[in-house]
Design an enzyme around this catalytic site. Structure first.
Site, PDB file in Angstrom:
ATOM      1  N   ARG A   1     -95.416  24.649 -54.869  1.00  0.00           N
ATOM      2  CA  ARG A   1     -96.418  24.942 -53.843  1.00  0.00           C
ATOM      3  C   ARG A   1     -95.743  25.624 -52.662  1.00  0.00           C
ATOM      4  O   ARG A   1     -94.528  25.818 -52.645  1.00  0.00           O
ATOM      5  CB  ARG A   1     -97.058  23.637 -53.355  1.00  0.00           C
ATOM      6  CG  ARG A   1     -96.014  22.634 -52.870  1.00  0.00           C
ATOM      7  CD  ARG A   1     -96.617  21.407 -52.230  1.00  0.00           C
ATOM      8  NE  ARG A   1     -95.679  20.321 -52.055  1.00  0.00           N
ATOM      9  CZ  ARG A   1     -94.767  20.234 -51.104  1.00  0.00           C
ATOM     10  NH1 ARG A   1     -94.625  21.212 -50.226  1.00  0.00           N
ATOM     11  NH2 ARG A   1     -93.963  19.183 -51.016  1.00  0.00           N
TER      12      ARG A   1
ATOM     13  N   GLY B   1     -90.370  12.388 -50.011  1.00  0.00           N
ATOM     14  CA  GLY B   1     -89.745  11.160 -49.520  1.00  0.00           C
ATOM     15  C   GLY B   1     -90.507   9.897 -49.882  1.00  0.00           C
ATOM     16  O   GLY B   1     -90.000   8.796 -49.688  1.00  0.00           O
TER      17      GLY B   1
ATOM     18  N   LYS C   1     -77.633   8.647 -58.531  1.00  0.00           N
ATOM     19  CA  LYS C   1     -76.504   8.373 -57.647  1.00  0.00           C
ATOM     20  C   LYS C   1     -76.785   8.969 -56.282  1.00  0.00           C
ATOM     21  O   LYS C   1     -77.321  10.070 -56.160  1.00  0.00           O
ATOM     22  CB  LYS C   1     -75.210   8.966 -58.202  1.00  0.00           C
ATOM     23  CG  LYS C   1     -73.997   8.687 -57.304  1.00  0.00           C
ATOM     24  CD  LYS C   1     -72.699   9.084 -57.967  1.00  0.00           C
ATOM     25  CE  LYS C   1     -71.515   8.864 -57.016  1.00  0.00           C
ATOM     26  NZ  LYS C   1     -71.439   7.453 -56.545  1.00  0.00           N
TER      27      LYS C   1
ATOM     28  N   HIS D   1     -79.301  18.622 -47.308  1.00  0.00           N
ATOM     29  CA  HIS D   1     -80.479  18.931 -48.134  1.00  0.00           C
ATOM     30  C   HIS D   1     -80.820  20.399 -47.894  1.00  0.00           C
ATOM     31  O   HIS D   1     -81.273  20.767 -46.811  1.00  0.00           O
ATOM     32  CB  HIS D   1     -81.630  18.024 -47.712  1.00  0.00           C
ATOM     33  CG  HIS D   1     -82.849  18.146 -48.566  1.00  0.00           C
ATOM     34  ND1 HIS D   1     -83.808  17.170 -48.621  1.00  0.00           N
ATOM     35  CD2 HIS D   1     -83.284  19.123 -49.390  1.00  0.00           C
ATOM     36  CE1 HIS D   1     -84.778  17.534 -49.446  1.00  0.00           C
ATOM     37  NE2 HIS D   1     -84.476  18.729 -49.911  1.00  0.00           N
TER      38      HIS D   1
ATOM     39  N   GLU E   1     -85.038  22.609 -54.583  1.00  0.00           N
ATOM     40  CA  GLU E   1     -84.314  21.805 -53.602  1.00  0.00           C
ATOM     41  C   GLU E   1     -83.006  21.294 -54.196  1.00  0.00           C
ATOM     42  O   GLU E   1     -82.948  20.855 -55.343  1.00  0.00           O
ATOM     43  CB  GLU E   1     -85.187  20.636 -53.138  1.00  0.00           C
ATOM     44  CG  GLU E   1     -86.539  21.094 -52.617  1.00  0.00           C
ATOM     45  CD  GLU E   1     -87.142  20.143 -51.599  1.00  0.00           C
ATOM     46  OE1 GLU E   1     -86.528  19.093 -51.320  1.00  0.00           O
ATOM     47  OE2 GLU E   1     -88.221  20.468 -51.079  1.00  0.00           O
TER      48      GLU E   1
ATOM     49  N   LYS F   1     -86.079   6.078 -57.430  1.00  0.00           N
ATOM     50  CA  LYS F   1     -87.127   7.058 -57.167  1.00  0.00           C
ATOM     51  C   LYS F   1     -88.292   6.940 -58.142  1.00  0.00           C
ATOM     52  O   LYS F   1     -88.095   6.654 -59.320  1.00  0.00           O
ATOM     53  CB  LYS F   1     -86.566   8.484 -57.268  1.00  0.00           C
ATOM     54  CG  LYS F   1     -85.508   8.823 -56.232  1.00  0.00           C
ATOM     55  CD  LYS F   1     -85.091  10.281 -56.368  1.00  0.00           C
ATOM     56  CE  LYS F   1     -84.129  10.701 -55.279  1.00  0.00           C
ATOM     57  NZ  LYS F   1     -83.792  12.141 -55.368  1.00  0.00           N
TER      58      LYS F   1
ATOM     59  N   ILE G   1     -75.591  10.812 -53.138  1.00  0.00           N
ATOM     60  CA  ILE G   1     -74.487  11.678 -52.713  1.00  0.00           C
ATOM     61  C   ILE G   1     -74.267  11.471 -51.226  1.00  0.00           C
ATOM     62  O   ILE G   1     -75.085  11.875 -50.391  1.00  0.00           O
ATOM     63  CB  ILE G   1     -74.791  13.160 -53.003  1.00  0.00           C
ATOM     64  CG1 ILE G   1     -75.191  13.358 -54.467  1.00  0.00           C
ATOM     65  CG2 ILE G   1     -73.593  14.031 -52.642  1.00  0.00           C
ATOM     66  CD1 ILE G   1     -74.121  13.032 -55.462  1.00  0.00           C
TER      67      ILE G   1
END
Length: 448
Positions: free
Chosen positions: A291, A164, A200, A207, A274, A157, A202
């Site tokens: 936001r 995304g 890692k 989500h 999240e 990431k 999951i």
């Protein structure tokens, strides 16, 4: 607060305008050459052309936005979502100009916008995080060593990423080697930093996010959860609340943890915490979005609260309108993001909407950005509208949604509406048995 400039476009700009009209607040829209004539431009009290279609010459033009705001003597700027909404420097520039920024303070935006710093902050606050690197990974060798520790698959990431973008799933060592350089380059191009980290993956996860709000007095509340597990390319397509999979015990614990996350950074205004949730209902902090979310109408439908109105009230320095005990969840709501895209490949399908008939709108809310005759250009996210459907329970909501998409008539462009029909007809989805891999694993329209 008498006048607000909306530094955004499309459906979210129009959504903000509607609340401002109800509150008697004057609105100023900015628009690019590609968006002239769209509903949000027409509905605003004033609208200013800001530049050519490319975002760096229009909706990301900070100097021009502030110039217009000062010339028109606006009281506040609402950034919507995307574009400059999570740009701490933009928020600072607005404050320095003597204008209210409708959102959290710049330091919070900056801290939570860096995924590595946000992980470190949450871990220190006792919020569970996904196993991963708590600092930037500079070399592919270091990334490979971490992946070996966590086990494949892993997620690579961008530290500054979101929505995304800048996220790659790597199933093998070779996949990680192949993705490392390109992910760093993409991170640099999109977010101005090539810092990446390893996390890692999951497996079989859901989500789930929690809407939070904070005020200047240090009060923070949660407005329940939204299940956002139906995704393509790591981007949400369907959201619903309540989540059909969570036990009451896990839900309550997650809501408490989200408030703890907000308290850790002294959160103010609207935000979303999240989480990724595994098959055993263990949940881990994923990120905090500083936001308003695309899917905020789901929360509005189950709570009866106008979140944009709350944002404005808190930006004015007022306390939260309700205490935690006064916030209730009633019924069930789902949001479907209707995109101008090929339902098989998910590729954008720009063009002119020659026909658009929504059909029966009983218990259906349409937050739209385009109307019949509008042109969907290739310059921006191709979301036409958000279709929010609610009922007394999930079964009734599913029935209404199926009827709505069967009746929907839209032509001139391809849309993902046929995919929604397939999903709503799927037995696992109907039973609430789905994960973030749902669209990848199911033999739906894309494999027919």
């Amino acid at each position: 607060m008498q006048k607000i400039l909306i530094a955004n476009r499309g459906e979210i700009a129009l959504r903000i305008i509607k609340t401002c009209k109800a509150l008697g607040i004057e609105t100023i829209a900015i628009y690019s050459e590609a968006d002239e004539g769209l509903p949000f431009v027409i509905e605003a009290d004033q609208a200013f052309l800001i530049g050519p279609p490319p975002v760096n010459q229009s909706y990301l033009n900070v100097e021009k936005i502030i110039q217009i705001a000062l010339a028109e003597k606006v009281d506040a700027i609402h950034p919507g979502y995307g574009f400059l909404s999570e740009n701490a420097e933009f928020a600072r520039r607005i404050h320095a100009a003597g204008i209210i920024f409708i959102g959290p303070n710049p330091d919070t935006i900056e801290k939570m916008g860096d995924k590595i710093i946000s992980r470190q902050t949450m871990e220190k606050a006792g919020v569970p995080i996904v196993p991963g690197s708590n600092s930037g990974v500079v070399t592919v060798e270091a990334a490979l060593a971490l992946a070996e520790t966590y086990g494949y698959p892993i997620m690579l990431k961008a530290s500054g990423g979101g929505g995304g973008i800048g996220m790659v799933r790597c199933e093998t060592e070779q996949a990680l080697k192949n993705a490392f350089s390109s992910t760093k380059s993409r991170a640099k191009a999109y977010f101005g930093s090539d810092e990446v980290f390893v996390e890692k993956c999951i497996e079989g996860s859901r989500h789930i996010e929690v809407q939070i709000f904070g005020d200047d007095k240090g009060q923070i509340v949660s407005l329940f959860e939204r299940d956002c597990s139906i995704q393509r390319r790591h981007q949400k397509v369907i959201e619903e609340s309540p989540s059909p999979s969570l036990s009451t015990e896990t839900r309550d614990k997650m809501l408490e943890t989200a408030i703890k996350a907000g308290e850790a950074v002294g959160y103010k205004n609207a935000g979303t915490v999240e989480f990724i949730v595994d098959a055993d209902e263990n949940f881990y902090f994923l990120e905090m979005n500083t936001r308003l979310q695309v899917e905020h109408p789901v929360t509005e439908q189950i709570t009866g609260i106008d979140l944009v109105e709350w944002q404005i009230e808190i930006a004015k320095g007022n306390e939260l309108p309700l205490k935690q005990s006064e916030i209730k969840s009633v019924g069930h709501a789902m949001e479907f993001r209707l995109y101008a895209e090929d339902p098989v490949t998910f590729m954008p399908s720009p063009g002119t909407i020659s026909e658009l008939k929504w059909g029966n709108l009983d218990s259906v809310r349409i937050d739209y950005g385009y109307v019949e005759g509008s042109k969907v250009t290739p310059f921006y996210d191709p979301m036409i509208a958000k279709c929010i459907i609610n009922g007394e329970n999930r079964e009734e909501t599913l029935q209404k949604a199926a009827q709505f998409f069967n009746d929907l008539e839209i032509s001139g462009i391809k849309t993902n509406a046929p995919l929604f029909v397939e999903i709503l007809d799927d037995q696992d989805f109907s039973k609430g048995k789905y994960t973030t891999d749902f669209l990848k694993n199911k033999s739906l329209i894309k494999k027919q």
